[in-house]
Design a protein around this motif. Sequence first.
Motif, PDB file in Angstrom:
ATOM      1  N   THR A   1      14.414  19.302  -6.491  1.00 53.71           N
ATOM      2  CA  THR A   1      14.022  17.937  -6.158  1.00 53.71           C
ATOM      3  C   THR A   1      12.712  17.961  -5.386  1.00 53.71           C
ATOM      4  N   ASN A   2      11.743  17.157  -5.810  1.00 57.54           N
ATOM      5  CA  ASN A   2      10.455  17.030  -5.131  1.00 57.54           C
ATOM      6  C   ASN A   2      10.272  15.583  -4.659  1.00 57.54           C
ATOM      7  N   LEU A   3       9.708  15.428  -3.465  1.00 58.79           N
ATOM      8  CA  LEU A   3       9.506  14.110  -2.866  1.00 58.79           C
ATOM      9  C   LEU A   3       8.038  13.915  -2.539  1.00 58.79           C
ATOM     10  N   GLY A   4       7.526  12.727  -2.857  1.00 55.32           N
ATOM     11  CA  GLY A   4       6.153  12.390  -2.527  1.00 55.32           C
ATOM     12  C   GLY A   4       6.059  11.028  -1.854  1.00 55.32           C
ATOM     13  N   LEU A   5       5.336  10.940  -0.744  1.00 54.92           N
ATOM     14  CA  LEU A   5       5.113   9.691  -0.020  1.00 54.92           C
ATOM     15  C   LEU A   5       3.608   9.446   0.073  1.00 54.92           C
ATOM     16  N   GLY A   6       3.199   8.211  -0.114  1.00 56.13           N
ATOM     17  CA  GLY A   6       1.769   7.928  -0.092  1.00 56.13           C
ATOM     18  C   GLY A   6       1.436   6.585   0.539  1.00 56.13           C
ATOM     19  N   TYR A   7       0.200   6.482   1.029  1.00 60.56           N
ATOM     20  CA  TYR A   7      -0.318   5.229   1.584  1.00 60.56           C
ATOM     21  C   TYR A   7      -1.770   5.104   1.136  1.00 60.56           C
ATOM     22  N   GLU A   8      -2.135   3.911   0.630  1.00 56.76           N
ATOM     23  CA  GLU A   8      -3.481   3.696   0.115  1.00 56.76           C
ATOM     24  C   GLU A   8      -4.072   2.437   0.736  1.00 56.76           C
ATOM     25  N   SER A   9      -5.378   2.504   1.058  1.00 56.22           N
ATOM     26  CA  SER A   9      -6.046   1.347   1.667  1.00 56.22           C
ATOM     27  C   SER A   9      -7.526   1.352   1.292  1.00 56.22           C
ATOM     28  N   GLU A  10      -8.224   0.300   1.693  1.00 52.59           N
ATOM     29  CA  GLU A  10      -9.646   0.160   1.400  1.00 52.59           C
ATOM     30  C   GLU A  10     -10.450   0.184   2.691  1.00 52.59           C
ATOM     31  N   THR A  11     -11.707   0.622   2.560  1.00 53.09           N
ATOM     32  CA  THR A  11     -12.618   0.612   3.700  1.00 53.09           C
ATOM     33  C   THR A  11     -13.411  -0.700   3.692  1.00 53.09           C
TER      34      THR A  11
ATOM     35  N   ASP B   1     -16.527  -1.214   3.395  1.00 58.57           N
ATOM     36  CA  ASP B   1     -17.619  -1.290   2.421  1.00 58.57           C
ATOM     37  C   ASP B   1     -17.130  -1.187   0.978  1.00 58.57           C
ATOM     38  N   GLY B   2     -15.817  -1.306   0.741  1.00 62.85           N
ATOM     39  CA  GLY B   2     -15.291  -1.329  -0.622  1.00 62.85           C
ATOM     40  C   GLY B   2     -14.758  -0.005  -1.131  1.00 62.85           C
ATOM     41  N   GLY B   3     -14.832   1.036  -0.355  1.00 62.73           N
ATOM     42  CA  GLY B   3     -14.275   2.314  -0.756  1.00 62.73           C
ATOM     43  C   GLY B   3     -12.757   2.334  -0.606  1.00 62.73           C
ATOM     44  N   THR B   4     -12.129   3.372  -1.092  1.00 59.78           N
ATOM     45  CA  THR B   4     -10.674   3.512  -0.980  1.00 59.78           C
ATOM     46  C   THR B   4     -10.330   4.869  -0.385  1.00 59.78           C
ATOM     47  N   TRP B   5      -9.184   4.925   0.261  1.00 62.61           N
ATOM     48  CA  TRP B   5      -8.681   6.199   0.771  1.00 62.61           C
ATOM     49  C   TRP B   5      -7.154   6.196   0.662  1.00 62.61           C
ATOM     50  N   ASN B   6      -6.588   7.394   0.546  1.00 57.35           N
ATOM     51  CA  ASN B   6      -5.132   7.496   0.498  1.00 57.35           C
ATOM     52  C   ASN B   6      -4.672   8.754   1.199  1.00 57.35           C
ATOM     53  N   LEU B   7      -3.515   8.643   1.784  1.00 58.27           N
ATOM     54  CA  LEU B   7      -2.871   9.729   2.515  1.00 58.27           C
ATOM     55  C   LEU B   7      -1.536  10.021   1.826  1.00 58.27           C
TER      56      LEU B   7
ATOM     57  N   PRO C   1       0.802  -1.227   0.000  1.00 57.10           N
ATOM     58  CA  PRO C   1       0.000   0.000   0.000  1.00 57.10           C
ATOM     59  C   PRO C   1       0.840   1.286   0.000  1.00 57.10           C
ATOM     60  N   TYR C   2       2.147   1.164   0.056  1.00 56.85           N
ATOM     61  CA  TYR C   2       3.013   2.341   0.152  1.00 56.85           C
ATOM     62  C   TYR C   2       3.567   2.735  -1.218  1.00 56.85           C
ATOM     63  N   SER C   3       3.840   4.014  -1.384  1.00 57.89           N
ATOM     64  CA  SER C   3       4.443   4.505  -2.626  1.00 57.89           C
ATOM     65  C   SER C   3       5.392   5.648  -2.302  1.00 57.89           C
ATOM     66  N   MET C   4       6.407   5.792  -3.139  1.00 60.72           N
ATOM     67  CA  MET C   4       7.356   6.891  -3.008  1.00 60.72           C
ATOM     68  C   MET C   4       7.674   7.420  -4.402  1.00 60.72           C
ATOM     69  N   ARG C   5       7.640   8.736  -4.560  1.00 60.46           N
ATOM     70  CA  ARG C   5       7.935   9.364  -5.845  1.00 60.46           C
ATOM     71  C   ARG C   5       9.018  10.421  -5.650  1.00 60.46           C
ATOM     72  N   LEU C   6      10.052  10.334  -6.443  1.00 61.37           N
ATOM     73  CA  LEU C   6      11.150  11.300  -6.394  1.00 61.37           C
ATOM     74  C   LEU C   6      11.240  11.955  -7.766  1.00 61.37           C
ATOM     75  N   GLN C   7      11.143  13.268  -7.793  1.00 62.08           N
ATOM     76  CA  GLN C   7      11.158  14.004  -9.059  1.00 62.08           C
ATOM     77  C   GLN C   7      12.298  15.007  -9.073  1.00 62.08           C
ATOM     78  N   GLN C   8      12.996  15.084 -10.200  1.00 65.07           N
ATOM     79  CA  GLN C   8      14.080  16.043 -10.386  1.00 65.07           C
ATOM     80  C   GLN C   8      13.759  16.926 -11.585  1.00 65.07           C
ATOM     81  N   ARG C   9      13.788  18.243 -11.378  1.00 61.59           N
ATOM     82  CA  ARG C   9      13.484  19.194 -12.448  1.00 61.59           C
ATOM     83  C   ARG C   9      14.710  20.064 -12.690  1.00 61.59           C
ATOM     84  N   TYR C  10      15.099  20.207 -13.967  1.00 62.61           N
ATOM     85  CA  TYR C  10      16.338  20.919 -14.296  1.00 62.61           C
ATOM     86  C   TYR C  10      16.092  21.929 -15.403  1.00 62.61           C
ATOM     87  N   THR C  11      16.620  23.132 -15.215  1.00 58.65           N
ATOM     88  CA  THR C  11      16.648  24.176 -16.243  1.00 58.65           C
ATOM     89  C   THR C  11      18.084  24.635 -16.386  1.00 58.65           C
TER      90      THR C  11
END
Length: 287
Positions: free
Chosen positions: A223-233, A235-241, A187-197
């Motif tokens: 440099t941009n960093l993103g961390l995420g967590y996703e799960s289900e409820t 009754d079948g719904g989903t949520w993420n932080l 359920p975990y995710s990590m995104r690392l982004q690098q932007r250059y001009t």
Amino acid sequence: TFTELFNNRGGGGANIDVGTGPLLFITASSDGNPNLRPEIGDTFVAGFVYQPGWLSGLQISTDWYDVKIKDSVGSLGAQRIYDECKSGNTGFCSSIDFDSAGVVTLIRNGYVNVNQARVRGVDLEGSYRSEVNFFDGQEESLSLRMLAGFVRERSDTPLGGTRLDNSGSLGSPDLTANGTLTYKVGPYSMRLQQRYTASSILNIRWVEGIDIDDNTVSSGNYTNLGLGYESETADGGTWNLALNVNNLFDRPPPIVASYSTSGAAQSIPNGYDLYGRRYQLSFNMSF
């Protein structure tokens, strides 16, 4: 456009370098021109996509473009008009008003048919996605995407004037790139982004060491960093932080100094991060 044809004396003040003393503050109008001719453009684009069989999930593509416009509509700027007149292109001198002492007071920076405008360059894209196995019993994926653009030429040539290539100048960097690495495990995710001009030239008309000590504006590298967590409820719904951190290393933008008869000033170029490190926390739910 209607403005390019019939705009009536818009504009404001401008600073021009007359070659002696400080910059001269003058009035620059942006008049319309009802005698404009329609633009005629020729565009050529060629590209290819490569997906090797020896490495599943890898894709590389490139596009080469060359755009030429005849009778391109644009305004050259007060400084360019003054320089063309000073260099002997007398057709531009009729756009300049002088007072009794021979000092410039007004430059009509109206819309004209530039003899030719051209932009050409290369766009590159590479992506790779793979199912990895760093942790036993977990569903994992790793993906990498790279985008880059190189502008070889961005020029205009006024009728009877000299060609001016703005590629690599302030506001028109010749190289930009963006890379994103994403890793997901369960359920975990990590995104690392690098932007250059790429670094650019402050003023392409200046000669470093003569007109200015340092004629460059430093590159932008964020440099941009993103961390995420996703799960289900239940009754079948989903949520993420998710937590996003922009400009992770808090890199400041370059500050460009200038001076005119009205005093000193400073500015931050477009395309650079203005705010430094900042955080965003988000919660989403669907049901």
